[in-house]
Design an enzyme around this catalytic site. Structure first.
Site, PDB file in Angstrom:
ATOM      1  N   THR A 198      28.569 -40.048  37.193  1.00 60.57           N
ATOM      2  CA  THR A 198      29.738 -39.901  38.060  1.00 60.57           C
ATOM      3  C   THR A 198      30.021 -41.212  38.801  1.00 60.57           C
ATOM      4  OG1 THR A 198      29.343 -37.577  38.393  1.00 60.57           O
ATOM      5  CG2 THR A 198      30.398 -38.710  40.222  1.00 60.57           C
ATOM      6  N   ARG A 226      32.389 -24.542  33.818  1.00 57.33           N
ATOM      7  CA  ARG A 226      31.507 -25.004  34.915  1.00 57.33           C
ATOM      8  C   ARG A 226      32.147 -26.156  35.706  1.00 57.33           C
ATOM      9  NH1 ARG A 226      29.095 -30.050  36.625  1.00 57.33           N
ATOM     10  NH2 ARG A 226      27.168 -29.561  37.709  1.00 57.33           N
ATOM     11  N   GLY A 228      31.203 -28.717  39.058  1.00 56.83           N
ATOM     12  CA  GLY A 228      30.098 -29.158  39.924  1.00 56.83           C
ATOM     13  C   GLY A 228      30.549 -29.458  41.344  1.00 56.83           C
TER      14      GLY A 228
HETATM   15  N1  ASP Z   1      27.445 -34.355  40.252  1.00 49.54           N
HETATM   16  C1  ASP Z   1      28.071 -34.307  38.958  1.00 49.54           C
HETATM   17  C2  ASP Z   1      28.206 -32.868  38.539  1.00 49.54           C
HETATM   18  O1  ASP Z   1      27.278 -32.101  38.730  1.00 49.54           O
HETATM   19  C3  ASP Z   1      27.340 -35.055  37.918  1.00 49.54           C
HETATM   20  C4  ASP Z   1      27.027 -36.480  38.271  1.00 49.54           C
HETATM   21  O2  ASP Z   1      26.894 -36.832  39.417  1.00 49.54           O
HETATM   22  O3  ASP Z   1      26.945 -37.307  37.377  1.00 49.54           O
HETATM   23  O4  ASP Z   1      29.203 -32.517  37.963  1.00 49.54           O
END
Ligand code: ASP
Length: 331
Positions: A198, A226, A228
């Site tokens: 991310t 899903r 996040g």
């Molecule tokens: N936090 C992000 C998610 O769970 C993933 C990431 O930080 O790369 O969608």
């Protein structure tokens, strides 16, 4: 005549004192994801590609701030550079869903008025961070999802692309591997890294306004729509001029359960913790529920923090003294 010159000089002096007083310290901090990022798994070429892109991104935002631009545009332009790079899990190069599609989430928050915008599950928006900012500015809502987010972006005249634009060979390989193993194997560093990546940015401008933004493709092999922590204000992103701006990366479910971005802000406001201490406390909470990841942020005095409990985190900053830091591994 002489009297006039003296009066003009006094006015000029008072004006210059006032404007230097009202101009606050600027600073910017970014991340490109945390994970099992180990030097022994990295080629020199890939390492310098990451370092160069992080430096380009953070310098772009800093130049905007230095020229008197807003933290909002610094965050947007900085994140766009990382979204447009296949190196990171955002925009092109996003982690892929179980259906081998890209599904993108992003959020943005402004610290001077607690205004915020976010999108989740978009299939076609080229730069999700710009859509999140548009939701904030052009709609009465905070979070738009899936087809609705895409329709909104089209109505706003934002760039849209076919879903295939986001899909890279590297992410297809990692999806195949994740499916073979059924779950993402903790032992496989490459796959574990593909779970993260991310991007995020926090900046403070000359007016003292803080903005935070975060953008992601989420986790590899995600199913059932899903979503996040990234588009959840208070979990993945938070900004409030009274304390700080925060952007997170890591195992999203744990960042949602621990409301990490706001938890850091609350510790600064109510407990008078430093941003570093507050970030470490929140990461400990994430670890206690079984998660891992990292957080970046800065407080309203332009103090920067970049903390993580994974092996590494792609990160960069330019502090209030103009010092550039670009790092990948733990110190
Ligand atoms: N936090 C992000 C998610 O769970 C993933 C990431 O930080 O790369 O969608």
């Amino acid at each position: 005549m002489m009297k006039r010159i003296i009066i003009s000089l006094i006015i000029l002096f008072i004006y210059s004192c006032q404007s230097s007083e009202s101009q606050k310290n600027i600073a910017i901090v970014i991340h490109g994801g945390a994970g099992t990022i180990l030097k022994e798994n990295m080629t020199p070429e890939l390492e310098s590609a990451y370092l160069n892109k992080l430096e380009e991104a953070v310098k772009t935002g800093y130049d905007i701030l230095n020229n008197g631009g807003s933290s909002q545009s610094a965050v947007e332009e900085t994140i766009k550079i990382m979204e447009d790079s296949p190196l990171f899990n955002a925009g092109i190069g996003a982690a892929l869903t179980n259906q081998a599609t890209a599904s993108l989430d992003a959020s943005f928050m402004e610290g001077n008025n607690l205004d915020a915008g976010a999108i989740a599950g978009s299939k076609y928006i080229k730069n999700p961070i710009s859509a999140a900012i548009s939701v904030m500015k052009e709609s009465p809502h905070v979070l738009l999802s899936s087809n609705g987010a895409d329709d909104f972006a089209i109505e706003m005249g934002l760039d849209t692309v076919p879903n295939s634009y986001f899909i890279t060979e590297r992410r297809l390989r990692s999806l195949r591997k994740a499916k073979e193993d059924d779950i993402v194997s903790i032992e496989d560093n490459f796959i574990k890294d593909s779970k993260y990546g991310t991007v995020g940015c926090v900046a403070i401008d000359k007016m003292g306004n803080i903005s935070s933004g975060t953008s992601t493709g989420g986790t590899t092999n995600k199913k059932w729509g899903r979503i996040g922590d990234v588009p959840i204000i208070g979990a993945g992103t938070y900004a409030n001029n009274d304390c700080c701006g925060i952007s997170t990366t890591g195992w999203g479910e744990h960042f949602m359960r621990n409301v990490v971005a706001y938890d850091i802000a609350a510790q600064i406001i109510y407990d008078r913790k430093s941003i570093e201490e507050a970030s470490l406390n929140s990461l400990d909470k994430v670890m206690r529920t079984g998660g891992d990841g990292g957080v970046i942020g800065l407080d309203n005095k332009a103090n920067i923090s970049m903390e993580f409990n994974t092996a590494g985190m792609y990160r960069a900053s330019i502090d209030k003294n103009g010092n550039l830091t670009v790092k990948i591994y733990s110190d």
